[in-house]
Design a protein around this motif. Structure first.
Motif, PDB file in Angstrom:
ATOM      1  N   GLY A  22      56.920  13.872  58.140  1.00  0.00           N
ATOM      2  CA  GLY A  22      56.655  14.573  59.401  1.00  0.00           C
ATOM      3  C   GLY A  22      57.945  14.930  60.124  1.00  0.00           C
ATOM      4  N   ALA A  23      58.923  14.027  60.077  1.00  0.00           N
ATOM      5  CA  ALA A  23      60.222  14.306  60.706  1.00  0.00           C
ATOM      6  C   ALA A  23      60.951  15.426  59.967  1.00  0.00           C
ATOM      7  CB  ALA A  23      61.074  13.039  60.739  1.00  0.00           C
ATOM      8  N   LEU A  24      60.827  15.461  58.630  1.00  0.00           N
ATOM      9  CA  LEU A  24      61.492  16.508  57.845  1.00  0.00           C
ATOM     10  C   LEU A  24      60.817  17.863  58.026  1.00  0.00           C
ATOM     11  CD1 LEU A  24      62.267  14.592  54.532  1.00  0.00           C
ATOM     12  CD2 LEU A  24      63.870  15.228  56.330  1.00  0.00           C
ATOM     13  N   ASP A  25      59.507  17.860  58.322  1.00  0.00           N
ATOM     14  CA  ASP A  25      58.810  19.130  58.557  1.00  0.00           C
ATOM     15  C   ASP A  25      59.361  19.860  59.781  1.00  0.00           C
ATOM     16  OD1 ASP A  25      57.185  18.846  56.368  1.00  0.00           O
ATOM     17  OD2 ASP A  25      55.531  17.923  57.499  1.00  0.00           O
ATOM     18  N   GLY A  26      59.877  19.130  60.737  1.00  0.00           N
ATOM     19  CA  GLY A  26      60.417  19.742  61.948  1.00  0.00           C
ATOM     20  C   GLY A  26      61.739  20.456  61.734  1.00  0.00           C
ATOM     21  N   LEU A  27      62.360  20.300  60.547  1.00  0.00           N
ATOM     22  CA  LEU A  27      63.659  20.930  60.289  1.00  0.00           C
ATOM     23  C   LEU A  27      63.517  22.398  59.889  1.00  0.00           C
ATOM     24  CD1 LEU A  27      65.429  18.081  58.279  1.00  0.00           C
ATOM     25  CD2 LEU A  27      65.401  18.460  60.739  1.00  0.00           C
ATOM     26  N   ASP A  28      62.321  22.814  59.494  1.00  0.00           N
ATOM     27  CA  ASP A  28      62.133  24.190  59.029  1.00  0.00           C
ATOM     28  C   ASP A  28      62.179  25.213  60.145  1.00  0.00           C
ATOM     29  OD1 ASP A  28      61.884  23.340  56.411  1.00  0.00           O
ATOM     30  OD2 ASP A  28      59.708  23.085  56.554  1.00  0.00           O
ATOM     31  N   LYS A  29      62.014  24.806  61.389  1.00  0.00           N
ATOM     32  CA  LYS A  29      61.915  25.764  62.489  1.00  0.00           C
ATOM     33  C   LYS A  29      63.244  26.435  62.839  1.00  0.00           C
ATOM     34  CE  LYS A  29      62.481  22.505  66.316  1.00  0.00           C
ATOM     35  NZ  LYS A  29      61.838  21.926  67.476  1.00  0.00           N
ATOM     36  N   TYR A  30      64.367  25.968  62.276  1.00  0.00           N
ATOM     37  CA  TYR A  30      65.670  26.540  62.623  1.00  0.00           C
ATOM     38  C   TYR A  30      66.049  27.711  61.729  1.00  0.00           C
ATOM     39  CZ  TYR A  30      65.915  22.413  65.467  1.00  0.00           C
ATOM     40  OH  TYR A  30      65.628  21.450  66.389  1.00  0.00           O
ATOM     41  N   ASN A  31      65.177  28.076  60.786  1.00  0.00           N
ATOM     42  CA  ASN A  31      65.395  29.218  59.893  1.00  0.00           C
ATOM     43  C   ASN A  31      66.706  29.131  59.132  1.00  0.00           C
ATOM     44  OD1 ASN A  31      62.944  30.398  60.662  1.00  0.00           O
ATOM     45  ND2 ASN A  31      63.904  31.417  62.398  1.00  0.00           N
ATOM     46  N   LEU A  32      67.073  27.927  58.748  1.00  0.00           N
ATOM     47  CA  LEU A  32      68.231  27.723  57.895  1.00  0.00           C
ATOM     48  C   LEU A  32      67.737  27.505  56.471  1.00  0.00           C
ATOM     49  CD1 LEU A  32      70.223  25.256  60.158  1.00  0.00           C
ATOM     50  CD2 LEU A  32      70.741  27.648  59.750  1.00  0.00           C
ATOM     51  N   GLU A  33      68.497  27.937  55.524  1.00  0.00           N
ATOM     52  CA  GLU A  33      68.096  27.748  54.136  1.00  0.00           C
ATOM     53  C   GLU A  33      68.502  26.337  53.721  1.00  0.00           C
ATOM     54  OE1 GLU A  33      68.897  30.992  51.456  1.00  0.00           O
ATOM     55  OE2 GLU A  33      69.045  32.352  53.168  1.00  0.00           O
ATOM     56  N   ILE A  34      67.560  25.397  53.872  1.00  0.00           N
ATOM     57  CA  ILE A  34      67.809  23.999  53.528  1.00  0.00           C
ATOM     58  C   ILE A  34      67.494  23.824  52.056  1.00  0.00           C
ATOM     59  CG2 ILE A  34      67.149  21.620  53.961  1.00  0.00           C
ATOM     60  CD1 ILE A  34      66.413  22.453  56.822  1.00  0.00           C
ATOM     61  N   ARG A  92      72.588  23.574  66.599  1.00  0.00           N
ATOM     62  CA  ARG A  92      73.945  24.074  66.881  1.00  0.00           C
ATOM     63  C   ARG A  92      74.438  24.952  65.748  1.00  0.00           C
ATOM     64  NH1 ARG A  92      76.903  18.659  69.205  1.00  0.00           N
ATOM     65  NH2 ARG A  92      75.950  18.701  71.257  1.00  0.00           N
ATOM     66  N   HIS A  93      74.179  24.532  64.516  1.00  0.00           N
ATOM     67  CA  HIS A  93      74.607  25.325  63.364  1.00  0.00           C
ATOM     68  C   HIS A  93      73.884  26.676  63.345  1.00  0.00           C
ATOM     69  CE1 HIS A  93      76.371  25.942  59.432  1.00  0.00           C
ATOM     70  NE2 HIS A  93      75.185  26.307  58.976  1.00  0.00           N
ATOM     71  N   SER A  94      72.593  26.675  63.655  1.00  0.00           N
ATOM     72  CA  SER A  94      71.819  27.905  63.701  1.00  0.00           C
ATOM     73  C   SER A  94      72.343  28.833  64.795  1.00  0.00           C
ATOM     74  CB  SER A  94      70.347  27.575  63.952  1.00  0.00           C
ATOM     75  OG  SER A  94      69.592  28.732  64.119  1.00  0.00           O
ATOM     76  N   ASP A  95      72.657  28.285  65.972  1.00  0.00           N
ATOM     77  CA  ASP A  95      73.201  29.093  67.065  1.00  0.00           C
ATOM     78  C   ASP A  95      74.547  29.687  66.694  1.00  0.00           C
ATOM     79  OD1 ASP A  95      70.970  28.501  68.528  1.00  0.00           O
ATOM     80  OD2 ASP A  95      71.947  26.987  69.792  1.00  0.00           O
ATOM     81  N   LYS A  96      75.352  28.922  65.982  1.00  0.00           N
ATOM     82  CA  LYS A  96      76.661  29.413  65.565  1.00  0.00           C
ATOM     83  C   LYS A  96      76.506  30.595  64.614  1.00  0.00           C
ATOM     84  CE  LYS A  96      79.571  26.267  64.295  1.00  0.00           C
ATOM     85  NZ  LYS A  96      80.357  25.301  63.489  1.00  0.00           N
ATOM     86  N   ILE A  97      75.552  30.499  63.718  1.00  0.00           N
ATOM     87  CA  ILE A  97      75.316  31.592  62.775  1.00  0.00           C
ATOM     88  C   ILE A  97      74.814  32.832  63.511  1.00  0.00           C
ATOM     89  CG2 ILE A  97      73.826  32.341  60.875  1.00  0.00           C
ATOM     90  CD1 ILE A  97      74.030  29.477  59.792  1.00  0.00           C
ATOM     91  N   LYS A  98      73.923  32.653  64.474  1.00  0.00           N
ATOM     92  CA  LYS A  98      73.396  33.784  65.229  1.00  0.00           C
ATOM     93  C   LYS A  98      74.477  34.444  66.078  1.00  0.00           C
ATOM     94  CE  LYS A  98      68.706  32.024  65.601  1.00  0.00           C
ATOM     95  NZ  LYS A  98      67.714  31.415  66.486  1.00  0.00           N
ATOM     96  N   ASP A  99      75.405  33.645  66.626  1.00  0.00           N
ATOM     97  CA  ASP A  99      76.472  34.199  67.451  1.00  0.00           C
ATOM     98  C   ASP A  99      77.457  35.017  66.632  1.00  0.00           C
ATOM     99  OD1 ASP A  99      75.368  33.094  69.683  1.00  0.00           O
ATOM    100  OD2 ASP A  99      76.727  31.361  69.737  1.00  0.00           O
ATOM    101  N   HIS A 100      77.661  34.620  65.395  1.00  0.00           N
ATOM    102  CA  HIS A 100      78.579  35.341  64.512  1.00  0.00           C
ATOM    103  C   HIS A 100      77.763  36.264  63.621  1.00  0.00           C
ATOM    104  CE1 HIS A 100      81.725  32.840  65.941  1.00  0.00           C
ATOM    105  NE2 HIS A 100      81.259  31.752  65.386  1.00  0.00           N
ATOM    106  N   ASN A 101      77.232  37.293  64.223  1.00  0.00           N
ATOM    107  CA  ASN A 101      76.307  38.189  63.541  1.00  0.00           C
ATOM    108  C   ASN A 101      77.100  39.186  62.710  1.00  0.00           C
ATOM    109  OD1 ASN A 101      73.981  39.345  62.768  1.00  0.00           O
ATOM    110  ND2 ASN A 101      73.469  40.258  64.731  1.00  0.00           N
TER     111      ASN A 101
END
Length: 180
Positions: A22-34, A92-101
């Protein structure tokens, strides 16, 4: 995403496994390729104190790995704290990727091809269009002195004189004005 849950010096039960899933399911919402997520739960009995250590290892696309280790007396509390920390790190990693578009030439498609076709025409002479900039209008020395007198915080002023030369006028300690 590949998931693995490992117990070291600790017996994993089904409720704990379900809680971690259940905790790992919450990681998918950041749209990162895990690529993979590994959770290692260790039973710590050092110094006669009972506790648990939970380690999250998340491998992302592009050779990025996030590792979080959390210790607590309760295994569920340790999983919760580690999951919150890993989510914060991934956000934070997702935000960094979005900022460097960054946009690659492949993503531009036909627009990039049209520009490259224009550049390939070497026989056509490029056209230069002159422009006047209002930002750097020429100024007299008297105008600059009045600006420096009016603003007590400003110590110098960069401007172009009437001949087009860039100049710097500054306030001196003796109350006079210097000019470069």
């Amino acid at each position: 995403m590949n998931r693995s849950i490992v117990g070291r010096h600790f017996e994993l039960t089904e409720p704990i496994k379900e809680y971690i899933h259940g905790a790992l399911d919450g990681l998918d919402k950041y749209n990162l390729e895990i690529i993979s997520a590994t959770v290692v739960i260790s039973g710590d009995t050092k110094n006669g104190k009972k506790g648990f250590s939970v380690e999250f290892v998340v491998n992302l696309k592009g050779k990025h790995t996030v590792v979080i280790t959390q210790k607590d007396k309760d295994v569920y509390a340790a999983v919760d704290l580690a999951a919150e920390r890993i989510k914060k790190n991934l956000r934070r990693h997702s935000d960094k990727i979005k900022d460097h578009n960054h946009v690659s030439l492949k993503e531009l498609g036909s627009e990039a091809e049209a520009v490259s076709e224009q550049v390939d025409n070497a026989d056509v002479e490029p056209e230069i269009v002159p422009m006047d900039l209002d930002l750097h209008k020429p100024m007299d020395f008297d105008e600059v002195i009045e600006l420096l007198k009016a603003d007590t915080k400003q110590q110098f002023y960069v401007f172009n004189d009437n001949e087009g030369t860039m100049r710097v006028m500054y306030k001196r300690a003796d109350g006079k004005f210097g000019l470069y």
